[in-house]
Design an enzyme around this catalytic site. Structure first.
Site, PDB file in Angstrom:
ATOM      1  N   GLY A   8       0.831  -1.202   0.000  1.00  0.00           N
ATOM      2  CA  GLY A   8       0.000   0.000   0.000  1.00  0.00           C
ATOM      3  C   GLY A   8       0.863   1.248   0.000  1.00  0.00           C
ATOM      4  O   GLY A   8       0.494   2.282   0.554  1.00  0.00           O
ATOM      5  N   GLY A  11      -0.416   4.789  -1.071  1.00  0.00           N
ATOM      6  CA  GLY A  11      -1.436   5.426  -0.243  1.00  0.00           C
ATOM      7  C   GLY A  11      -0.828   6.442   0.711  1.00  0.00           C
ATOM      8  O   GLY A  11       0.395   6.540   0.863  1.00  0.00           O
ATOM      9  N   MET A  13      -0.822   6.559   4.013  1.00  0.00           N
ATOM     10  CA  MET A  13      -0.060   5.956   5.098  1.00  0.00           C
ATOM     11  C   MET A  13       1.224   5.321   4.582  1.00  0.00           C
ATOM     12  O   MET A  13       2.271   5.389   5.229  1.00  0.00           O
ATOM     13  CB  MET A  13      -0.908   4.914   5.827  1.00  0.00           C
ATOM     14  CG  MET A  13      -1.993   5.508   6.709  1.00  0.00           C
ATOM     15  SD  MET A  13      -1.362   6.733   7.887  1.00  0.00           S
ATOM     16  CE  MET A  13      -0.073   5.812   8.694  1.00  0.00           C
ATOM     17  N   THR A  87      -7.266  -2.308   9.444  1.00  0.00           N
ATOM     18  CA  THR A  87      -8.384  -2.717  10.291  1.00  0.00           C
ATOM     19  C   THR A  87      -9.506  -3.282   9.428  1.00  0.00           C
ATOM     20  O   THR A  87      -9.398  -3.336   8.207  1.00  0.00           O
ATOM     21  CB  THR A  87      -8.914  -1.531  11.112  1.00  0.00           C
ATOM     22  OG1 THR A  87      -9.348  -0.490  10.217  1.00  0.00           O
ATOM     23  CG2 THR A  87      -7.843  -0.984  12.034  1.00  0.00           C
ATOM     24  N   ASN A 111      -4.216  -0.416  16.912  1.00  0.00           N
ATOM     25  CA  ASN A 111      -3.724   0.953  16.748  1.00  0.00           C
ATOM     26  C   ASN A 111      -2.219   0.973  16.979  1.00  0.00           C
ATOM     27  O   ASN A 111      -1.740   0.486  18.002  1.00  0.00           O
ATOM     28  CB  ASN A 111      -4.434   1.883  17.737  1.00  0.00           C
ATOM     29  CG  ASN A 111      -4.248   3.343  17.404  1.00  0.00           C
ATOM     30  OD1 ASN A 111      -3.130   3.830  17.287  1.00  0.00           O
ATOM     31  ND2 ASN A 111      -5.356   4.056  17.250  1.00  0.00           N
ATOM     32  N   HIS A 142     -13.809   9.866  14.366  1.00  0.00           N
ATOM     33  CA  HIS A 142     -12.946   9.750  13.193  1.00  0.00           C
ATOM     34  C   HIS A 142     -13.510  10.564  12.026  1.00  0.00           C
ATOM     35  O   HIS A 142     -14.653  11.021  12.070  1.00  0.00           O
ATOM     36  CB  HIS A 142     -12.788   8.289  12.768  1.00  0.00           C
ATOM     37  CG  HIS A 142     -11.859   7.505  13.644  1.00  0.00           C
ATOM     38  ND1 HIS A 142     -12.284   6.877  14.795  1.00  0.00           N
ATOM     39  CD2 HIS A 142     -10.525   7.263  13.553  1.00  0.00           C
ATOM     40  CE1 HIS A 142     -11.251   6.267  15.372  1.00  0.00           C
ATOM     41  NE2 HIS A 142     -10.176   6.486  14.638  1.00  0.00           N
ATOM     42  N   HIS A 143     -12.709  10.688  10.993  1.00  0.00           N
ATOM     43  CA  HIS A 143     -13.081  11.425   9.784  1.00  0.00           C
ATOM     44  C   HIS A 143     -14.274  10.778   9.077  1.00  0.00           C
ATOM     45  O   HIS A 143     -14.617   9.618   9.324  1.00  0.00           O
ATOM     46  CB  HIS A 143     -11.886  11.485   8.830  1.00  0.00           C
ATOM     47  CG  HIS A 143     -11.300  10.132   8.531  1.00  0.00           C
ATOM     48  ND1 HIS A 143     -11.783   9.308   7.542  1.00  0.00           N
ATOM     49  CD2 HIS A 143     -10.279   9.458   9.123  1.00  0.00           C
ATOM     50  CE1 HIS A 143     -11.079   8.186   7.513  1.00  0.00           C
ATOM     51  NE2 HIS A 143     -10.166   8.242   8.467  1.00  0.00           N
ATOM     52  N   LYS A 146     -14.048   7.166   7.111  1.00  0.00           N
ATOM     53  CA  LYS A 146     -13.784   5.876   7.765  1.00  0.00           C
ATOM     54  C   LYS A 146     -14.979   4.950   7.569  1.00  0.00           C
ATOM     55  O   LYS A 146     -16.123   5.332   7.809  1.00  0.00           O
ATOM     56  CB  LYS A 146     -13.499   6.070   9.256  1.00  0.00           C
ATOM     57  CG  LYS A 146     -13.082   4.780   9.961  1.00  0.00           C
ATOM     58  CD  LYS A 146     -12.584   5.063  11.366  1.00  0.00           C
ATOM     59  CE  LYS A 146     -12.247   3.778  12.120  1.00  0.00           C
ATOM     60  NZ  LYS A 146     -11.178   2.999  11.447  1.00  0.00           N
TER      61      LYS A 146
END
Length: 251
Positions: A8, A11, A13, A87, A111, A142-143, A146
């Site tokens: 990933g 992305g 992250m 997750t 987390n 959260h945003h 999510k």
């Protein structure tokens, strides 16, 4: 030098992890895997694990739960460790992860923030100290993008509370209508979604005439990337088994 493959990598992250890996004298990014092949900061990126030519010590996965089969098959084939930073795993996938840990080193936590994992420890200690005289409610924010709710971290915190009560608590997700008086065994879990909130978790202990609140707020997703790199360094040379951030903090 810990050789890291980032799943990933294109992305948000993945790019954060790459930045931190490049800045760390003890780590090296030897490649990436994403939906399309290419190159980023002179790091080769492949569109499948089968095409990866370099041999990593650890794979940091920030892709999606749908990629689990490919990831675990690659890790079993190469013998590398895996950092599961995604997750939304199903119950069947969680069992699959447990099985994989019998043959490869697997790091999984809800987390990767060091602060959140300290919060987890403090919450359990508070629950043990305060006992049944305080009601426990968990609120996570959260945003608005999510997809899963409640967050994996909220579940992790609830489990820490439940451990303090020998597994006797029951989780209640939000409340609506005439639900009656709150039961003593309840742990309320509430999810809020909005804006660009990176991640906030609050555990409230409400007693007679007093409230104790323990909370954590992530201001940037870099805290999760930093935790992933810390975990990758910790996992270097580890035998098969399942590990989490508590192992890192107490090593």
């Amino acid at each position: 030098m810990v050789k890291i493959l980032i799943s990933g990598i294109f992305g948000h992250m993945g790019r954060n992890v790459l930045e931190l890996v490049n800045a760390d004298a003890e780590t090296e990014c030897i490649g990436g895997v994403d939906l399309k092949s290419g190159n980023i900061e002179n790091v080769p990126v492949y569109d499948s694990f089968e095409k990866v030519q370099e041999k990593p010590d650890t794979v940091i996965d920030f892709s999606s739960a749908a990629n689990l089969d490919n990831l675990l098959n690659y890790a079993k084939k190469t013998g590398c460790a895996v950092i599961l930073a995604t997750t939304g795993y199903s119950d069947a996938q969680l069992k699959q992860i447990e099985k994989a840990a019998e043959s490869i080193p697997v790091f999984k936590t809800a987390n990767l923030s060091v602060g959140i994992n300290l919060l987890q420890k403090l919450v359990k200690e508070a629950a043990e100290f305060l006992g049944e005289s305080f009601d426990v409610e968990i609120i996570e924010r959260h945003h608005n993008l999510k997809k899963d709710a409640p967050s994996g971290t909220a579940y992790m915190l609830a489990e820490s509370v439940n451990e303090a009560f020998d597994g006797t608590k029951e989780y209640v997700y939000g409340r609506e209508g005439m639900v009656g008086a709150r039961k003593k065994a309840e742990v309320g879990i509430h999810a809020v979604r909005g804006g660009t909130i990176v991640g906030e978790h609050e555990v409230m202990f409400a007693g007679e005439d007093e409230i104790i609140t323990i909370s954590h707020s992530a201001r940037s997703k870099k805290v999760f990337a930093a935790g992933a790199v810390k975990a990758a360094k910790f996992m270097y040379g580890k035998p098969a088994g399942k590990y989490d951030m508590q192992d890192v903090l107490t090593k």
